[in-house]
Design an enzyme around this catalytic site. Sequence first.
Site, PDB file in Angstrom:
ATOM      1  N   PRO A   1       0.860  -1.246   0.061  1.00 33.54           N
ATOM      2  CA  PRO A   1      -0.158   0.007  -0.122  1.00 33.54           C
ATOM      3  C   PRO A   1       0.894   1.269   0.062  1.00 33.54           C
ATOM      4  O   PRO A   1       2.042   1.266   0.556  1.00 33.54           O
ATOM      5  CB  PRO A   1      -0.773  -0.091   1.355  1.00 33.54           C
ATOM      6  N   ALA A   2       0.193   2.299  -0.673  1.00 29.54           N
ATOM      7  CA  ALA A   2       0.984   3.758  -0.659  1.00 29.54           C
ATOM      8  C   ALA A   2       2.271   3.801  -1.324  1.00 29.54           C
ATOM      9  O   ALA A   2       3.173   4.343  -1.152  1.00 29.54           O
ATOM     10  CB  ALA A   2       1.293   3.952   0.624  1.00 29.54           C
TER      11      ALA A   2
ATOM     12  N   LYS B   1       0.139   2.748  -6.730  1.00 28.73           N
ATOM     13  CA  LYS B   1      -0.236   1.766  -7.803  1.00 28.73           C
ATOM     14  C   LYS B   1      -1.668   2.551  -8.339  1.00 28.73           C
ATOM     15  O   LYS B   1      -1.752   2.366  -9.564  1.00 28.73           O
ATOM     16  CB  LYS B   1      -0.848   0.511  -7.059  1.00 28.73           C
TER      17      LYS B   1
ATOM     18  N   GLN C   1      -1.670  12.598   0.776  1.00 28.51           N
ATOM     19  CA  GLN C   1      -2.393  13.078  -0.619  1.00 28.51           C
ATOM     20  C   GLN C   1      -3.324  12.250  -0.835  1.00 28.51           C
ATOM     21  O   GLN C   1      -4.681  12.910  -1.424  1.00 28.51           O
ATOM     22  CB  GLN C   1      -1.308  12.892  -1.746  1.00 28.51           C
TER      23      GLN C   1
ATOM     24  N   ARG D   1      -4.281  30.095 -25.313  1.00 23.18           N
ATOM     25  CA  ARG D   1      -4.204  30.317 -26.856  1.00 23.18           C
ATOM     26  C   ARG D   1      -3.204  31.507 -27.170  1.00 23.18           C
ATOM     27  O   ARG D   1      -2.920  32.340 -26.214  1.00 23.18           O
ATOM     28  CB  ARG D   1      -5.566  30.308 -27.261  1.00 23.18           C
ATOM     29  N   HIS D   2      -3.045  31.551 -28.452  1.00 17.57           N
ATOM     30  CA  HIS D   2      -2.404  32.957 -28.867  1.00 17.57           C
ATOM     31  C   HIS D   2      -3.335  33.928 -28.343  1.00 17.57           C
ATOM     32  O   HIS D   2      -4.460  33.836 -28.198  1.00 17.57           O
ATOM     33  CB  HIS D   2      -2.203  32.955 -30.249  1.00 17.57           C
TER      34      HIS D   2
ATOM     35  N   ASN E   1      -9.448  35.972 -36.313  1.00 16.98           N
ATOM     36  CA  ASN E   1     -10.206  35.683 -34.953  1.00 16.98           C
ATOM     37  C   ASN E   1     -11.434  36.728 -35.394  1.00 16.98           C
ATOM     38  O   ASN E   1     -12.614  36.365 -35.350  1.00 16.98           O
ATOM     39  CB  ASN E   1      -9.581  35.761 -33.804  1.00 16.98           C
TER      40      ASN E   1
ATOM     41  N   ARG F   1       0.945  33.667 -34.965  1.00 14.06           N
ATOM     42  CA  ARG F   1       0.233  34.315 -33.476  1.00 14.06           C
ATOM     43  C   ARG F   1       0.699  33.944 -32.268  1.00 14.06           C
ATOM     44  O   ARG F   1       0.660  34.472 -31.338  1.00 14.06           O
ATOM     45  CB  ARG F   1      -1.166  34.247 -33.712  1.00 14.06           C
TER      46      ARG F   1
ATOM     47  N   GLU G   1      -2.257  24.648 -35.202  1.00 18.33           N
ATOM     48  CA  GLU G   1      -3.638  24.585 -35.179  1.00 18.33           C
ATOM     49  C   GLU G   1      -4.096  23.493 -36.207  1.00 18.33           C
ATOM     50  O   GLU G   1      -3.343  23.061 -37.268  1.00 18.33           O
ATOM     51  CB  GLU G   1      -4.442  25.735 -35.356  1.00 18.33           C
TER      52      GLU G   1
ATOM     53  N   ALA H   1     -22.202  19.701 -42.139  1.00 20.27           N
ATOM     54  CA  ALA H   1     -23.153  18.650 -41.246  1.00 20.27           C
ATOM     55  C   ALA H   1     -22.673  17.524 -40.696  1.00 20.27           C
ATOM     56  O   ALA H   1     -22.582  17.043 -39.317  1.00 20.27           O
ATOM     57  CB  ALA H   1     -24.293  18.304 -42.114  1.00 20.27           C
TER      58      ALA H   1
ATOM     59  N   LYS I   1     -17.754  15.458 -34.458  1.00 19.83           N
ATOM     60  CA  LYS I   1     -16.787  16.610 -34.641  1.00 19.83           C
ATOM     61  C   LYS I   1     -15.209  16.172 -34.295  1.00 19.83           C
ATOM     62  O   LYS I   1     -14.242  16.563 -34.664  1.00 19.83           O
ATOM     63  CB  LYS I   1     -16.935  17.745 -33.581  1.00 19.83           C
TER      64      LYS I   1
ATOM     65  N   HIS J   1      -3.406  26.836 -29.777  1.00 24.15           N
ATOM     66  CA  HIS J   1      -4.497  27.231 -30.678  1.00 24.15           C
ATOM     67  C   HIS J   1      -5.843  26.326 -29.892  1.00 24.15           C
ATOM     68  O   HIS J   1      -5.841  25.595 -28.984  1.00 24.15           O
ATOM     69  CB  HIS J   1      -4.427  26.818 -32.161  1.00 24.15           C
TER      70      HIS J   1
ATOM     71  N   ALA K   1      -8.042  24.182 -31.252  1.00 24.33           N
ATOM     72  CA  ALA K   1      -8.436  22.730 -31.315  1.00 24.33           C
ATOM     73  C   ALA K   1      -7.183  21.978 -30.396  1.00 24.33           C
ATOM     74  O   ALA K   1      -7.489  21.040 -29.797  1.00 24.33           O
ATOM     75  CB  ALA K   1      -8.526  22.246 -32.616  1.00 24.33           C
TER      76      ALA K   1
ATOM     77  N   TYR L   1      -4.896  12.004  -7.484  1.00 22.09           N
ATOM     78  CA  TYR L   1      -5.159  11.188  -8.566  1.00 22.09           C
ATOM     79  C   TYR L   1      -5.518  12.038  -9.767  1.00 22.09           C
ATOM     80  O   TYR L   1      -5.902  11.548 -10.705  1.00 22.09           O
ATOM     81  CB  TYR L   1      -6.317  10.209  -8.393  1.00 22.09           C
TER      82      TYR L   1
END
Lengths: 453, 482
Positions: free
Chosen positions: B61-62, B65, B184, B269-270, B276, B319, B339, B362, B368, B404, B406, B441
């Site tokens: 233990p500890a 793991k 912890q 992000r930049h 933009n 950017r 990006e 679509a 996505k 960026h 995404a 964790y």
Amino acid sequence: MRGASRSKNTQDLDKRVCMTNCPTLIVTVGLPARGKTYISKKLTRYLNWIDVPTKEFNVGQYRRECVKIYKSFEFFQPDNEEGLKIRKQCALAALNDVRQFLTDEGGQVAVFDATNTTRERRETIIRFAEQNGFKVFFVESVCEDPDVIAENIVQVKLGSPDYIHCNTEEAVADFMKRIKCYENSYQPLDEELDRDLSFIKIIDVGRRYLVNRVQDHIQSRIVYYLMNIHITPRSIYLCRHGESDLNIKGRIGGDSGLSARGKEFAKALRQFIQSQNIRDLKVWTSQMKRTIQTAEALGVPYEQWKALNEIDAGVCEELMYEEIQQRYPQEFALRDQDKYRYRYPKGESYEDLVQRLEPVIMELERQENVLVICHQAVMRCLLAYFLDKTAEELPYLKCTLHTVLKLTPMAYGCKVESVCLNVDAVNTHRDRPSNVDVSRLPEEALLTVPDHH
Amino acid sequence: MNVTEDSTEQCGNSLTRELTQNPLKKIWVPSSTNGLPERHISQRKVCMTNCPTLIVTVGLPARGKTYISKKLTRYLNWIDVPTKEFNVGQYRRECVKIYKSFEFFQPDNEEGLKIRKQCALAALNDVRQFLTDEGGQVAVFDATNTTRERRETIIRFAEQNGFKVFFVESVCEDPDVIAENIVQVKLGSPDYIHCNTEEAVADFMKRIKCYENSYQPLDEELDRDLSFIKIIDVGRRYLVNRVQDHIQSRIVYYLMNIHITPRSIYLCRHGESDLNIKGRIGGDSGLSARGKEFAKALRQFIQSQNIRDLKVWTSQMKRTIQTAEALGVPYEQWKALNEIDAGVCEELMYEEIQQRYPQEFALRDQDKYRYRYPKGESYEDLVQRLEPVIMELERQENVLVICHQAVMRCLLAYFLDKTAEELPYLKCTLHTVLKLTPMAYGCKVESVCLNVDAVNTHRDRPSNVDVSRLPEEALLTVPDHH
């Protein structure tokens, strides 16, 4: 990982992302015939391919230059004063060259290839490294499998300059006695005694590894690489997709399908592969139509890798060289000036390609028999890795359509067999023209463009 | 990466099958006679093992793991290897509602032993279900597994079910590390909810003692036929034995790169860019006036944080580099942080994408994460591209990543364990810095808005994702722009 740092403060230094600030000295450890030189050369080849300037320094080479003619194993006996003196001199000469490479010549990693079997010798090297500001990483190979050692001797010792005048039995007998000379004084790296050193101990050709105190990124990459290579005999087949419709039109890039001749090639490839009787062949393609179509003809499962896609030519995609010269004459010239580093606008460079292909190379190292159906620029990058080509040579390697390259690792390198499958195709290889100046005439730029419709 | 299986009934000696391009992922697949893509026999990732893998933790233990189990699970899921962890302690807590004391774990406590064995078997049963019936690729069996006997049971179970086994042992005798571990993650455990700190620590130390006498660590000789990694002193040293395949090799590499030194990762992000403002995606434009303001504010923020040895990373796009330049410190450029490549949609407004490529628009709303722009990339591709960045982030300590929208979503999803469905819709607004600090964790997130106005670039998923939808329905969630 890579990327050139161009911040204001370090504009003149071409620092690599995350690579160690100070140079690294890799030190091999192990009895003769344990694969140290094999590992040294392979590691050096890999690091240079991923753009880490690396050089190996084989102390045996230095010894051969010093002692012109090798007489027998007695040179290596621990009580041979003369021999010890020469061997020490050679080690120091090699270390001197190491210092020059890492300090004066822009080297990043030096591989010091020798037995280094005593703690005393290793201490000397550690002190040398400390004085010069080099990090040290030991790579030890431990193996007691007599078959592996015997095979090693056959592959690389019998053909050594040392044994040029001996027959096989004499050479083997002498070499076994040579190994014995080292055995008594061999102090392997120890978990406890050497707990403050950074090292990897490779046991039984990769069955087991002990890794201690990895200090930084490059050592982590080296460990990962060493843990993925193997010595099981196998062959890697490299070829391009069959001739495509855009190939015939002399256009670069795109995602077109196979021409009639390209389909012929695919069938010929199927026959060739079957005739080779390859055990457990894996087939890899890119995610572009022309490689997949080629693989489809083989009638076996294949895996698609986006990483194997052809170099992205950005704004030049699907153009003919004539059109590139017309629309982007400056880009065209820049590319001829440094084809490896040149990046197409909104596209990629060969340098980018190598970075993209690194996981492919890593997996190729893990695998056994593989056929990779890819593209011209991609194939050049892969070939450069296996054949240890420089960044200058790489973009001009000849990778013709409808030709299969069979690479078989052998001794310290790679045997290449080129098999032309006798199906005609256009030539897509454009040599570097003599005039690469931006001010050149269009005719001079287009001098080396291969024929097309 | 896709595996295409050959269906010999159809192929045989015939000519090449026709290929069609899957409209979502732009992957070429063989089509059946009606022109539709064939159903793949399998959707295995390149080089991933054919049979599922059972990772088994080993250690007192500890020893970290559960920390390792959770982190490894998070990493594997992020790189698209369906993974799940099975913590036997959890099963025990469900079985024995109230934890009394360490005595439950005493080796001569018959009742305790019985319950603990039942829990292990229940967990293994769920492992089997996950790997065999639910499409799981890797299961992490998180328990002490300190005896050879217990490990033998697991090995037999794996053999019966056709799973590969890989052991991950953590060995540590550093009292400071163990003490910190207890602080912890143990003190806050449901087991100690009714104890004060001293009581909890005392009981837990006695709990560890219960295991110590019967602990049989993995041994180089006795266990030489097993596949395992032994992690010694939190990564000071590793012993790696018989790595069988690609996934085990990746797991070893990952485990050898993680550390527990306290540090923080800053993601932003930049600054706002010219494109933009115009509501255009992609491209390589420079910062707007407000973007430059942000860069200055970022400099002040970073200085105020007094960060030790901060590394700054940017992409190779103008950017992010302009933003880093304002900080006045060295920075490193990564092409991998560029990006997402929107291919034919680069520099278009959403309105223009709807107009020119309504079907693509679509499809993107339908999935996505997996959707790949024509001649561009998908989020799925991005994750693959970013894996070396994540690996290096694990190795590093304090880092500021200027990237960026995404890209930041992908990185954030890794740290916060977000699914592929959630990832593309994570809110990563301009001019806001996220400070991630590993804790217990997981990861603590602090969001710091630097109070410089910027356009909103976040487009939510509209309700109607059907190809037949009206343009207005598609454009409903487009953020305002000039």
